[in-house]
Enzyme design. Structure first.
Site, mmCIF file in Angstrom:
data_model
loop_
_atom_site.group_PDB
_atom_site.id
_atom_site.type_symbol
_atom_site.label_atom_id
_atom_site.label_comp_id
_atom_site.label_asym_id
_atom_site.label_seq_id
_atom_site.Cartn_x
_atom_site.Cartn_y
_atom_site.Cartn_z
ATOM 1 N N VAL A 66 0.802 -1.223 0.000
ATOM 2 C CA VAL A 66 0.000 0.000 0.000
ATOM 3 C C VAL A 66 0.839 1.279 0.000
ATOM 4 C CG1 VAL A 66 -2.030 -1.035 1.065
ATOM 5 C CG2 VAL A 66 -0.219 -0.089 2.519
ATOM 6 N N TYR A 67 2.146 1.177 0.090
ATOM 7 C CA TYR A 67 2.968 2.389 0.092
ATOM 8 C C TYR A 67 2.867 3.074 -1.266
ATOM 9 C CZ TYR A 67 5.237 0.875 4.465
ATOM 10 O OH TYR A 67 5.493 0.486 5.757
ATOM 11 N N ALA A 68 2.387 4.317 -1.235
ATOM 12 C CA ALA A 68 2.195 5.113 -2.462
ATOM 13 C C ALA A 68 1.353 4.353 -3.479
ATOM 14 C CB ALA A 68 3.543 5.510 -3.061
ATOM 15 N N GLY A 69 0.360 3.615 -2.969
ATOM 16 C CA GLY A 69 -0.543 2.889 -3.855
ATOM 17 C C GLY A 69 0.140 1.817 -4.683
ATOM 18 N N GLY A 70 1.222 1.251 -4.182
ATOM 19 C CA GLY A 70 1.975 0.224 -4.909
ATOM 20 C C GLY A 70 3.190 0.774 -5.633
#
Length: 335
Positions: free
Chosen positions: A52-56
């Protein structure tokens, strides 16, 4: 850079782990790759991210960098649990989501295996047996090498460890909790579980969102504009109003004094304190620039003496909740 085993496993990692939550958000791809290069040049080999970091985007940036590197010389960790879509099975630690999540992370990371796969949070709606058996399956399939958790309460980790042991499934070897000079709640119960069960501690937010870098000083009435403590930008840590008290300033004062005495920066001393705490494998250091990373790397290659460790620890000590003060009087305690 020294290397340590992750818990009771045979997996060895550098004593500082590179956190990549800033990649694709606060650090663009070129800067992120420069940070990775600087970290590896210093002897680092342990890279932590999450789906989920920066939406992948964090995993994707790492994947493009990994494509031109010797993959087996690096230890790549990622996490799953939080929502990666809008569907009812796009979050959690159920079998359907975890299997989909690991394959999605592998695609973004451009690798065929993950060294350390971690549950980002405990799932109260899924039977632990389903979660742990799925993780065991991922290891047996060769997609994952080792297992860990993040943000677990002590009982949640202990039950997961016990279920895996009873069933003969792959054990958990790492726990990734919030831990620093100020946030020390895990010392009461989670740290003893980790030490007793051979689970290595990989602390996140060792700088407490920048608080322990020395930029915050007693007498300040508010956070500098644009910093992470300006407004309500850190819901997992709180905000300025509910985080500033005499204990906070006592820790800060002591940290700055020890740093001046040791000829180090406050950030380096805060990291060094963690590196010398029982059960800790590798604090996770994040950076938006190579300069920030360089300061953090200065936490290696030296040690705080016993008196400095005692001063730093005592500054943040808090009264223990029942029954721990009672148990402290037992004649049958381990040192």
């Amino acid at each position: 850079m020294e290397y340590r085993n992750v818990g009771a496993s045979g997996l060895r990692v550098s004593e500082l782990c590179l956190g990549t939550m800033t990649f694709g958000k606060e650090a663009d791809e070129q800067t992120s790759h420069a940070i990775l290069d600087r970290y590896v040049e210093a002897g680092g080999d342990f890279i932590d991210t999450a789906d989920v970091y920066a939406g992948g985007a964090s995993e994707e940036i790492i994947g493009r960098w990994l494509a031109s590197r010797q993959r087996d010389s690096l230890v790549v960790a990622t996490k799953a649990f939080w929502a990666t879509g809008s569907g009812p099975n796009d979050n959690g630690a159920g079998r359907k989501h975890l299997i989909a999540a690991v394959h999605a992370s592998l695609r973004r990371l451009r690798t065929d295996y993950i060294d350390l796969y971690q549950l980002h949070c405990f799932d109260e709606t899924t039977p632990i047996e389903e979660t742990v058996s799925t993780l065991d399956q991922l290891v047996r399939s060769g997609l994952v090498r080792h297992l860990g958790v993040s943000n677990y309460a002590a009982w949640q980790l202990q039950k997961s460890v016990d279920v895996a042991r009873f069933r003969g499934w792959e054990p958990f070897v790492a726990a990734q909790p919030l831990y620093n000079l100020i946030d020390r709640e895990i010392e009461t119960e989670l740290v003893p579980v980790c030490r007793n069960e051979g689970v290595g501690i990989i602390p996140w937010s060792p700088m407490r969102g920048g608080w322990l870098t020395g930029k915050y000083r007693r007498g300040m009435t508010g956070a500098p504009a644009g910093t992470r403590w300006d407004g309500d930008k850190q819901p997992w840590l709180g905000n300025w109003e509910n985080s500033v008290d005499e204990r906070t300033w006592r820790v800060t004062d002591t940290l700055i004094a020890v740093a001046e005495e040791a000829g180090r920066t406050p950030a380096q001393v805060a990291l060094r304190w963690l590196l010398q705490r029982p059960g800790v494998t590798a604090p996770i250091v994040g950076a938006r620039t190579t300069g920030q990373l360089g300061d953090n790397l200065g936490a290696t290659g030296w040690t705080l003496d016993d008196k400095q460790m005692e001063r730093l620890t005592a500054a943040g000590d808090q009264p223990l909740p029942y029954p721990h003060p009672y148990l402290a009087g037992s004649p049958r305690r381990r040192s």
